[in-house]
Design a protein around this motif. Sequence first.
Motif, mmCIF file in Angstrom:
data_model
loop_
_atom_site.group_PDB
_atom_site.id
_atom_site.type_symbol
_atom_site.label_atom_id
_atom_site.label_comp_id
_atom_site.label_asym_id
_atom_site.label_seq_id
_atom_site.Cartn_x
_atom_site.Cartn_y
_atom_site.Cartn_z
ATOM 1 N N ARG A 128 -6.531 -2.819 -2.524
ATOM 2 C CA ARG A 128 -5.219 -3.300 -2.974
ATOM 3 C C ARG A 128 -5.232 -4.795 -3.238
ATOM 4 O O ARG A 128 -4.372 -5.306 -3.948
ATOM 5 N N GLY A 174 -2.581 6.003 2.315
ATOM 6 C CA GLY A 174 -3.848 5.692 2.964
ATOM 7 C C GLY A 174 -3.678 5.125 4.352
ATOM 8 O O GLY A 174 -2.574 4.766 4.779
ATOM 9 N N ALA A 233 -6.846 -4.162 5.821
ATOM 10 C CA ALA A 233 -6.118 -3.027 5.247
ATOM 11 C C ALA A 233 -6.007 -3.161 3.734
ATOM 12 O O ALA A 233 -6.236 -2.199 2.989
ATOM 13 N N PRO A 292 -9.488 0.418 7.774
ATOM 14 C CA PRO A 292 -9.269 1.794 7.297
ATOM 15 C C PRO A 292 -10.552 2.577 7.035
ATOM 16 O O PRO A 292 -10.580 3.800 7.198
ATOM 17 N N SER A 316 -0.963 5.179 9.167
ATOM 18 C CA SER A 316 -1.006 5.336 7.715
ATOM 19 C C SER A 316 0.190 4.691 7.035
ATOM 20 O O SER A 316 1.215 4.414 7.663
ATOM 21 N N ASP A 330 -9.756 -2.791 2.214
ATOM 22 C CA ASP A 330 -10.347 -1.452 2.235
ATOM 23 C C ASP A 330 -9.609 -0.473 1.329
ATOM 24 O O ASP A 330 -10.205 0.481 0.813
ATOM 25 N N ASN A 331 -8.322 -0.691 1.147
ATOM 26 C CA ASN A 331 -7.545 0.172 0.259
ATOM 27 C C ASN A 331 -7.610 -0.299 -1.195
ATOM 28 O O ASN A 331 -6.869 0.203 -2.043
ATOM 29 N N ILE A 335 0.838 -1.204 0.000
ATOM 30 C CA ILE A 335 0.000 0.000 0.000
ATOM 31 C C ILE A 335 0.872 1.253 0.000
ATOM 32 O O ILE A 335 1.696 1.448 0.891
#
Length: 427
Positions: A351, A301, A345, A387, A316, A348-349, A298
């Motif tokens: 990724r 974010g 993580a 996140p 972050s 939600d991102n 990531i």
Amino acid sequence: MAKHGDTKQRAAMAEREHRRNKRILRLLCFVVAIAVAFVAGFALRSQDQFLVSLGFSIPGVQKAGTQSTDVKKSPYDSISARLSEVEDVLAKSDLNGYDLDEATKEVFKGFSSACDDKYFEYLDPSRYASFVKDSSDGAYNGVGVLFSDYNGRALVSDVFSGSAAEAAGVQQGDVLVGIDGDTSHDWSVTEAISGLSRNAGETVVVTWMRPSSVGAETGTSYTTALTCSSDKEQNVTYSLDGTVGYIRVRQITQDTADNVSAALADLIDQGATSFVVDLRDNPGGYLTQAVDVANLFIKTGVIVEVQTSTGTSPKSASGKTVTDLPLVVLTNGYTSGAAEVLAAALQDNQRATIVGETTIGKGSVQVVHELSFGGAIRYTAGYYKSPLGHDIDGVGVIPDIAISSSEGGTDPQLVLAVETAQNKEKA
């Protein structure tokens, strides 16, 4: 007749004294329970060191010695004031002695049952001394299992192939309830690891409970005699399947991020153009390492938020990624703790695509607070949030593509994860 009357009088006096002692004991239990609540409340109001240990910034907190702006309607709205009054009564009127340590243990048992925090427990001085010693130790010999912390108990999340535990029939989902005959309390993960850590070749007798269903409090008990071994399972393993790099992470230890980073670099050199990270059966571990692993994928974010009594602190991304190649993450019902934080993580991102089953939902963190009168209490000091602010505790991470391990084939979840990674390469 006088002699008979004296006997009746003594009996009456003994009965009155017995009733008085019972009243005093109940009052003593009340006092100690209030003391526990007071200590726990004080600990929950000060989490600075806890947040720092997790690598988080600290939100503003009330300075020591400052007064709350809340106006109390009664002088006895304060636990400390109520406790002070009861202590005064006992000091002036209690004519009998008692075993304070034993009374403390018994009161804490009742307090634990009434407490909303399912992870709350009291460690007496002996248990706490063992906890401190074993928390500072590094490697340990064991019987071939990984434990997850589930509702304050040591739950078997994985059994190593060829281990003493596997040979004895220990299965994923079993709960450790006793070591060498000691079933007097719930065994936390730390205590279970400590109790099973012996010299290689030594035998330990372990009592297990096989729940009637996932998360059940009751089930079938059985006992095993297991020989401890120094054999270790490699924590991070990897291989290349065509163009898909497969990385399995058994648990999140102190060097997991470095090992995953090295695996990514090697697989890229071998020609990997997408990745599958397998977090199935992973009981979690170090939150800071979970954050560092997320940082490998990531760029920007929030990675995780931790909610405590002083507020919510975000962590972050650092911007130091290793790869932006397509990513799929495998989870199941035994993916727990910091491993859930990692999966949430990446999800939600946007990724990674999560494939498999909903995780266990252990999104809380416990701390141990030493008590001035001896021993310590263990309680929940924070909750992990994704996140996007979603709860993890009691909910888990829900996969984007759901598939159970029993849907046919050798490993249908892995097969689907690899196919999904290959499709993401073509997108």
